[in-house]
Design a protein around this motif. Structure first.
Motif, PDB file in Angstrom:
ATOM      1  N   LEU A 243       0.832  -1.206   0.000  1.00  0.00           N
ATOM      2  CA  LEU A 243       0.000   0.000   0.000  1.00  0.00           C
ATOM      3  C   LEU A 243       0.867   1.258   0.000  1.00  0.00           C
ATOM      4  O   LEU A 243       0.508   2.275  -0.611  1.00  0.00           O
ATOM      5  CB  LEU A 243      -0.928   0.008   1.208  1.00  0.00           C
ATOM      6  N   GLU A 244       1.995   1.210   0.676  1.00  0.00           N
ATOM      7  CA  GLU A 244       2.889   2.366   0.700  1.00  0.00           C
ATOM      8  C   GLU A 244       3.416   2.671  -0.702  1.00  0.00           C
ATOM      9  O   GLU A 244       3.460   3.825  -1.139  1.00  0.00           O
ATOM     10  CB  GLU A 244       4.048   2.116   1.648  1.00  0.00           C
ATOM     11  N   LYS A 245       3.807   1.634  -1.430  1.00  0.00           N
ATOM     12  CA  LYS A 245       4.303   1.832  -2.792  1.00  0.00           C
ATOM     13  C   LYS A 245       3.210   2.429  -3.676  1.00  0.00           C
ATOM     14  O   LYS A 245       3.470   3.307  -4.509  1.00  0.00           O
ATOM     15  CB  LYS A 245       4.804   0.513  -3.372  1.00  0.00           C
ATOM     16  N   GLU A 246       1.980   1.957  -3.509  1.00  0.00           N
ATOM     17  CA  GLU A 246       0.873   2.495  -4.292  1.00  0.00           C
ATOM     18  C   GLU A 246       0.621   3.957  -3.932  1.00  0.00           C
ATOM     19  O   GLU A 246       0.385   4.798  -4.818  1.00  0.00           O
ATOM     20  CB  GLU A 246      -0.384   1.670  -4.040  1.00  0.00           C
ATOM     21  N   TYR A 247       0.676   4.249  -2.654  1.00  0.00           N
ATOM     22  CA  TYR A 247       0.466   5.620  -2.177  1.00  0.00           C
ATOM     23  C   TYR A 247       1.543   6.555  -2.736  1.00  0.00           C
ATOM     24  O   TYR A 247       1.234   7.630  -3.283  1.00  0.00           O
ATOM     25  CB  TYR A 247       0.481   5.621  -0.656  1.00  0.00           C
ATOM     26  N   MET A 248       2.801   6.161  -2.638  1.00  0.00           N
ATOM     27  CA  MET A 248       3.903   6.988  -3.125  1.00  0.00           C
ATOM     28  C   MET A 248       3.865   7.133  -4.646  1.00  0.00           C
ATOM     29  O   MET A 248       4.176   8.189  -5.197  1.00  0.00           O
ATOM     30  CB  MET A 248       5.241   6.393  -2.676  1.00  0.00           C
ATOM     31  N   ARG A 249       3.467   6.082  -5.332  1.00  0.00           N
ATOM     32  CA  ARG A 249       3.353   6.143  -6.796  1.00  0.00           C
ATOM     33  C   ARG A 249       2.336   7.190  -7.213  1.00  0.00           C
ATOM     34  O   ARG A 249       2.593   8.009  -8.107  1.00  0.00           O
ATOM     35  CB  ARG A 249       2.935   4.771  -7.322  1.00  0.00           C
ATOM     36  N   ASP A 250       1.173   7.163  -6.564  1.00  0.00           N
ATOM     37  CA  ASP A 250       0.120   8.113  -6.929  1.00  0.00           C
ATOM     38  C   ASP A 250       0.503   9.544  -6.562  1.00  0.00           C
ATOM     39  O   ASP A 250       0.180  10.491  -7.292  1.00  0.00           O
ATOM     40  CB  ASP A 250      -1.193   7.721  -6.257  1.00  0.00           C
ATOM     41  N   LEU A 251       1.191   9.729  -5.438  1.00  0.00           N
ATOM     42  CA  LEU A 251       1.665  11.061  -5.078  1.00  0.00           C
ATOM     43  C   LEU A 251       2.638  11.581  -6.130  1.00  0.00           C
ATOM     44  O   LEU A 251       2.568  12.750  -6.543  1.00  0.00           O
ATOM     45  CB  LEU A 251       2.347  11.033  -3.707  1.00  0.00           C
ATOM     46  N   ALA A 252       3.538  10.713  -6.565  1.00  0.00           N
ATOM     47  CA  ALA A 252       4.543  11.124  -7.561  1.00  0.00           C
ATOM     48  C   ALA A 252       3.901  11.500  -8.886  1.00  0.00           C
ATOM     49  O   ALA A 252       4.425  12.351  -9.620  1.00  0.00           O
ATOM     50  CB  ALA A 252       5.548  10.001  -7.764  1.00  0.00           C
ATOM     51  N   LYS A 253       2.754  10.900  -9.193  1.00  0.00           N
ATOM     52  CA  LYS A 253       2.050  11.202 -10.438  1.00  0.00           C
ATOM     53  C   LYS A 253       1.062  12.357 -10.290  1.00  0.00           C
ATOM     54  O   LYS A 253       0.355  12.691 -11.236  1.00  0.00           O
ATOM     55  CB  LYS A 253       1.312   9.953 -10.925  1.00  0.00           C
ATOM     56  N   GLY A 254       1.007  12.941  -9.093  1.00  0.00           N
ATOM     57  CA  GLY A 254       0.123  14.074  -8.863  1.00  0.00           C
ATOM     58  C   GLY A 254      -1.333  13.708  -8.728  1.00  0.00           C
ATOM     59  O   GLY A 254      -2.213  14.569  -8.861  1.00  0.00           O
ATOM     60  N   ARG A 255      -1.618  12.458  -8.439  1.00  0.00           N
ATOM     61  CA  ARG A 255      -2.996  12.025  -8.289  1.00  0.00           C
ATOM     62  C   ARG A 255      -3.519  12.376  -6.898  1.00  0.00           C
ATOM     63  O   ARG A 255      -2.755  12.473  -5.934  1.00  0.00           O
ATOM     64  CB  ARG A 255      -3.100  10.513  -8.504  1.00  0.00           C
ATOM     65  N   SER A 256      -4.810  12.553  -6.815  1.00  0.00           N
ATOM     66  CA  SER A 256      -5.443  12.796  -5.526  1.00  0.00           C
ATOM     67  C   SER A 256      -5.568  11.466  -4.794  1.00  0.00           C
ATOM     68  O   SER A 256      -6.308  10.582  -5.215  1.00  0.00           O
ATOM     69  CB  SER A 256      -6.833  13.423  -5.725  1.00  0.00           C
ATOM     70  N   ILE A 257      -4.835  11.315  -3.709  1.00  0.00           N
ATOM     71  CA  ILE A 257      -4.817  10.056  -2.983  1.00  0.00           C
ATOM     72  C   ILE A 257      -4.697  10.341  -1.492  1.00  0.00           C
ATOM     73  O   ILE A 257      -3.853  11.125  -1.067  1.00  0.00           O
ATOM     74  CB  ILE A 257      -3.646   9.149  -3.459  1.00  0.00           C
ATOM     75  N   ALA A 258      -5.562   9.750  -0.705  1.00  0.00           N
ATOM     76  CA  ALA A 258      -5.517   9.925   0.742  1.00  0.00           C
ATOM     77  C   ALA A 258      -4.515   8.947   1.357  1.00  0.00           C
ATOM     78  O   ALA A 258      -4.193   7.915   0.765  1.00  0.00           O
ATOM     79  CB  ALA A 258      -6.905   9.693   1.338  1.00  0.00           C
TER      80      ALA A 258
END
Length: 308
Positions: A243-258
């Motif tokens: 889940l951490e990898k998914e969270y960091m991936r989405d942050l790096a892509k500028g996606r809205s992610i909680a």
């Protein structure tokens, strides 16, 4: 007990360092009594990572499990090399005449599409239909579970108001069920999805039984009453950092992610995640293989490939 996969599979080499033994060569008649054949239809983009996740769980059982990986022929993966797929995966045509005690169908990141819009949907339908006569019991994960519920029972998914993302508490509905032997009354599972299934629709389907659910995550574990199909809406197989990898991936892509819920101490990403689901995950897969597949499969004596 060992799993049996190609020793050159990267996941097998890594798991060997965790004392998960890979069985090589032919097995004796006595060993065959405790062995199962498992087919894994891997629909996840990062197939090598998913191989490792699933083999880790499958390897934690007293049974010897021969694992065969299956891929779709109608859709080529963009995130796994063609060489890896060619070396370690088969297609339906290559296993069509074989029998398997068990099958796992993974999730896939295609929730935003209607099932019929998924590029490989016709092939997945063919595989699910084939499994009715060639697989004793199938374990469907996340989107795979939604696809199975839709194809076999006409139960469609629906969009959630926001992504369900984190670790959630679940309650056991039937503590006497074989799948839940030894499970605590409350256990945890990771979830990462944008869609769900209506509990009321499942309850109205006579062939199905809900075994576990969550106030936050909804229905989590469902079985067909003949145990030929098991559906889990979460990802029991996830590693501590998935889940951490998914969270960091989405942050790096500028996606809205909680921040994933109930994952980091005090919801602080600067701290290491707390693993709350590992024991439940191992127990669930072990129960499925031991009590449902091994005790029920009529195929385990048919070890010769190609026998009807």
């Amino acid at each position: 007990m060992p799993i049996k996969v190609d020793p050159q599979l990267p996941a097998a080499q890594k798991l060997a360092r965790e004392n998960i033994q890979n069985m090589e060569g032919e097995v004796s008649a006595e060993q065959k009594k405790l062995s199962l054949r498992l087919l894994i239809l891997n629909l996840m983009p990062l197939k090598e990572t998913t191989e490792e996740h699933l083999l880790r769980l499958v390897g934690n059982t007293p049974l010897e499990v021969e694992v065969v990986f299956l891929r779709t022929k109608s859709y080529q993966s963009k995130n796994t090399s063609a060489a890896h797929l060619a070396e370690f995966y088969l297609t339906l045509e290559e296993v069509r005449d074989e029998k398997f005690d068990a099958m796992i169908v993974t999730g896939a990141p295609v929730e935003h599409l209607a099932f019929e819009e998924v590029a490989y949907w016709p092939e997945l339908v063919e595989i699910m239909e084939w499994s009715k006569s060639h697989v004793y019991s199938t374990f469907y994960i996340c989107w795979g579970a939604q696809a199975g519920l839709y194809y076999f029972y006409g139960l469609d998914k629906y969009p959630l108001s926001e992504k369900l993302f984190g670790i959630f508490e679940h309650s056991v509905s039937d503590s006497k069920a074989s799948l839940l032997k030894g499970m605590d009354d409350v256990f945890y599972l990771p979830h990462s999805r944008h869609t769900g299934n209506h509990k009321e629709a499942i309850e109205k389907t006579a062939e199905l039984e809900i075994l576990a659910e969550s106030n936050e995550a909804g229905v989590a574990l469902i079985r067909s009453r003949d145990n030929r199909q098991v559906f889990i809406t979460g990802h029991a197989e996830y590693d501590a950092d998935t889940l951490e990898k998914e969270y960091m991936r989405d942050l790096a892509k500028g996606r809205s992610i909680a921040v994933p819920q109930n994952y980091y101490p005090n919801d602080a990403p600067s701290k290491s995640p707390i693993v709350r689901w590992r024991s439940a995950a191992h127990l669930l897969v072990s129960n499925w293989l031991n009590y449902i597949v091994y005790n029920g499969s009529t195929y385990k004596a048919e070890q010769t490939i190609g026998k009807p």
